[in-house]
Design a protein around this motif. Structure first.
Motif, PDB file in Angstrom:
ATOM      1  N   ILE A  37      -5.464 -28.468  -5.113  1.00 56.10           N
ATOM      2  CA  ILE A  37      -4.635 -27.565  -5.910  1.00 56.10           C
ATOM      3  C   ILE A  37      -5.336 -27.395  -7.245  1.00 56.10           C
ATOM      4  O   ILE A  37      -5.698 -28.386  -7.887  1.00 56.10           O
ATOM      5  CB  ILE A  37      -3.224 -28.138  -6.112  1.00 56.10           C
ATOM      6  CG1 ILE A  37      -2.526 -28.283  -4.762  1.00 56.10           C
ATOM      7  CG2 ILE A  37      -2.413 -27.242  -7.050  1.00 56.10           C
ATOM      8  CD1 ILE A  37      -1.184 -28.977  -4.834  1.00 56.10           C
ATOM      9  N   ILE A  38      -5.561 -26.134  -7.617  1.00 55.10           N
ATOM     10  CA  ILE A  38      -6.248 -25.848  -8.878  1.00 55.10           C
ATOM     11  C   ILE A  38      -5.554 -24.685  -9.582  1.00 55.10           C
ATOM     12  O   ILE A  38      -4.744 -23.972  -8.979  1.00 55.10           O
ATOM     13  CB  ILE A  38      -7.743 -25.493  -8.668  1.00 55.10           C
ATOM     14  CG1 ILE A  38      -7.895 -24.188  -7.862  1.00 55.10           C
ATOM     15  CG2 ILE A  38      -8.492 -26.645  -8.010  1.00 55.10           C
ATOM     16  CD1 ILE A  38      -9.324 -23.640  -7.822  1.00 55.10           C
ATOM     17  N   ASN A  39      -5.905 -24.511 -10.831  1.00 57.28           N
ATOM     18  CA  ASN A  39      -5.576 -23.294 -11.560  1.00 57.28           C
ATOM     19  C   ASN A  39      -6.880 -22.530 -11.718  1.00 57.28           C
ATOM     20  O   ASN A  39      -7.854 -23.084 -12.256  1.00 57.28           O
ATOM     21  CB  ASN A  39      -4.971 -23.616 -12.928  1.00 57.28           C
ATOM     22  CG  ASN A  39      -3.560 -24.110 -12.806  1.00 57.28           C
ATOM     23  OD1 ASN A  39      -2.690 -23.403 -12.330  1.00 57.28           O
ATOM     24  ND2 ASN A  39      -3.326 -25.338 -13.209  1.00 57.28           N
ATOM     25  N   ILE A  40      -6.933 -21.318 -11.218  1.00 55.63           N
ATOM     26  CA  ILE A  40      -8.136 -20.502 -11.323  1.00 55.63           C
ATOM     27  C   ILE A  40      -8.191 -19.920 -12.723  1.00 55.63           C
ATOM     28  O   ILE A  40      -7.242 -19.251 -13.156  1.00 55.63           O
ATOM     29  CB  ILE A  40      -8.138 -19.379 -10.258  1.00 55.63           C
ATOM     30  CG1 ILE A  40      -8.177 -20.001  -8.856  1.00 55.63           C
ATOM     31  CG2 ILE A  40      -9.307 -18.425 -10.484  1.00 55.63           C
ATOM     32  CD1 ILE A  40      -8.116 -18.985  -7.727  1.00 55.63           C
ATOM     33  N   ASN A  63      -4.899 -11.145 -13.541  1.00 59.39           N
ATOM     34  CA  ASN A  63      -3.726 -11.756 -14.168  1.00 59.39           C
ATOM     35  C   ASN A  63      -2.871 -12.507 -13.151  1.00 59.39           C
ATOM     36  O   ASN A  63      -2.356 -13.591 -13.431  1.00 59.39           O
ATOM     37  CB  ASN A  63      -2.891 -10.713 -14.897  1.00 59.39           C
ATOM     38  CG  ASN A  63      -3.606 -10.169 -16.120  1.00 59.39           C
ATOM     39  OD1 ASN A  63      -4.451 -10.831 -16.712  1.00 59.39           O
ATOM     40  ND2 ASN A  63      -3.265  -8.948 -16.489  1.00 59.39           N
ATOM     41  N   TYR A  64      -2.734 -11.937 -11.969  1.00 58.31           N
ATOM     42  CA  TYR A  64      -1.930 -12.555 -10.915  1.00 58.31           C
ATOM     43  C   TYR A  64      -2.553 -13.863 -10.418  1.00 58.31           C
ATOM     44  O   TYR A  64      -1.884 -14.901 -10.363  1.00 58.31           O
ATOM     45  CB  TYR A  64      -1.746 -11.560  -9.770  1.00 58.31           C
ATOM     46  CG  TYR A  64      -1.388 -12.194  -8.462  1.00 58.31           C
ATOM     47  CD1 TYR A  64      -0.190 -12.897  -8.308  1.00 58.31           C
ATOM     48  CD2 TYR A  64      -2.232 -12.094  -7.369  1.00 58.31           C
ATOM     49  CE1 TYR A  64       0.135 -13.486  -7.110  1.00 58.31           C
ATOM     50  CE2 TYR A  64      -1.903 -12.674  -6.165  1.00 58.31           C
ATOM     51  CZ  TYR A  64      -0.725 -13.372  -6.040  1.00 58.31           C
ATOM     52  OH  TYR A  64      -0.409 -13.957  -4.845  1.00 58.31           O
ATOM     53  N   ILE A  65      -3.826 -13.850 -10.066  1.00 58.60           N
ATOM     54  CA  ILE A  65      -4.450 -15.034  -9.471  1.00 58.60           C
ATOM     55  C   ILE A  65      -4.568 -16.176 -10.482  1.00 58.60           C
ATOM     56  O   ILE A  65      -4.648 -17.337 -10.100  1.00 58.60           O
ATOM     57  CB  ILE A  65      -5.819 -14.693  -8.823  1.00 58.60           C
ATOM     58  CG1 ILE A  65      -6.232 -15.760  -7.793  1.00 58.60           C
ATOM     59  CG2 ILE A  65      -6.903 -14.505  -9.851  1.00 58.60           C
ATOM     60  CD1 ILE A  65      -5.384 -15.837  -6.568  1.00 58.60           C
ATOM     61  N   PRO A  69      -0.731 -22.221 -10.197  1.00 55.65           N
ATOM     62  CA  PRO A  69      -1.591 -22.996  -9.298  1.00 55.65           C
ATOM     63  C   PRO A  69      -1.766 -22.320  -7.943  1.00 55.65           C
ATOM     64  O   PRO A  69      -0.894 -21.568  -7.486  1.00 55.65           O
ATOM     65  CB  PRO A  69      -0.863 -24.329  -9.163  1.00 55.65           C
ATOM     66  CG  PRO A  69       0.518 -24.110  -9.638  1.00 55.65           C
ATOM     67  CD  PRO A  69       0.506 -22.913 -10.531  1.00 55.65           C
ATOM     68  N   VAL A  70      -2.910 -22.618  -7.339  1.00 56.24           N
ATOM     69  CA  VAL A  70      -3.242 -22.151  -5.994  1.00 56.24           C
ATOM     70  C   VAL A  70      -3.696 -23.353  -5.170  1.00 56.24           C
ATOM     71  O   VAL A  70      -4.103 -24.373  -5.721  1.00 56.24           O
ATOM     72  CB  VAL A  70      -4.344 -21.066  -6.000  1.00 56.24           C
ATOM     73  CG1 VAL A  70      -3.913 -19.845  -6.791  1.00 56.24           C
ATOM     74  CG2 VAL A  70      -5.657 -21.607  -6.510  1.00 56.24           C
TER      75      VAL A  70
END
Length: 133
Positions: A37-40, A63-65, A69-70
């Motif tokens: 799990i990261i924040n791009i 802005n969305y991505i 977190p992803v």
């Protein structure tokens, strides 16, 4: 064995669909080799979406991505790229048939829950981008 990159985007994380989506891959006998799990950040997002830079929606996508977190995964299996893309469905959720991840859970053009590499070559580049070590 083929490998592919999958990103569960901020809307999938926010909506608590991580387990449901991963189970679909596992039910197709695909293997989750690595997951994090990261924040791009903006720089990584610009690199990842460079191929659509000229489009009017580019800044909205960035802005969305970067909005939350992803979950980033390397998935492997026989014909993994095709198998994953078939499970994911069309980019536009509204055109994606029921039974696909986007068809079942999506409702927005690019806030579409998930990214999946579109070829073996793209997969290798994207895996290096997100799993550099």
């Amino acid at each position: 064995m083929e490998r592919t990159l999958v990103i569960l985007k901020p809307d999938a994380v926010r909506r608590k669909l991580i387990g449901e989506i991963i189970s679909r891959f596992e039910k197709k006998n695909l293997t989750i080799d690595q997951m994090k799990i990261i924040n791009i950040d903006r720089e990584l997002a610009l690199e990842h979406y460079a191929h659509v830079k000229g489009y009017s929606f580019f800044e909205d996508m960035i802005n969305y991505i970067t909005s939350g977190p992803v979950v980033v995964m390397i998935i492997s299996g026989e014909n993994a790229v095709t198998a994953v893309r078939n499970l994911v469905g069309k980019t536009n959720c509204l055109e994606s048939p029921p039974g696909t991840i986007r068809g079942d859970y999506g409702f927005h053009r690019f806030e579409n829950l998930i990214h999946a590499s579109d070829s073996v070559e793209s997969a290798e580049l994207e895996i290096k981008r997100f799993f550099s070590s």
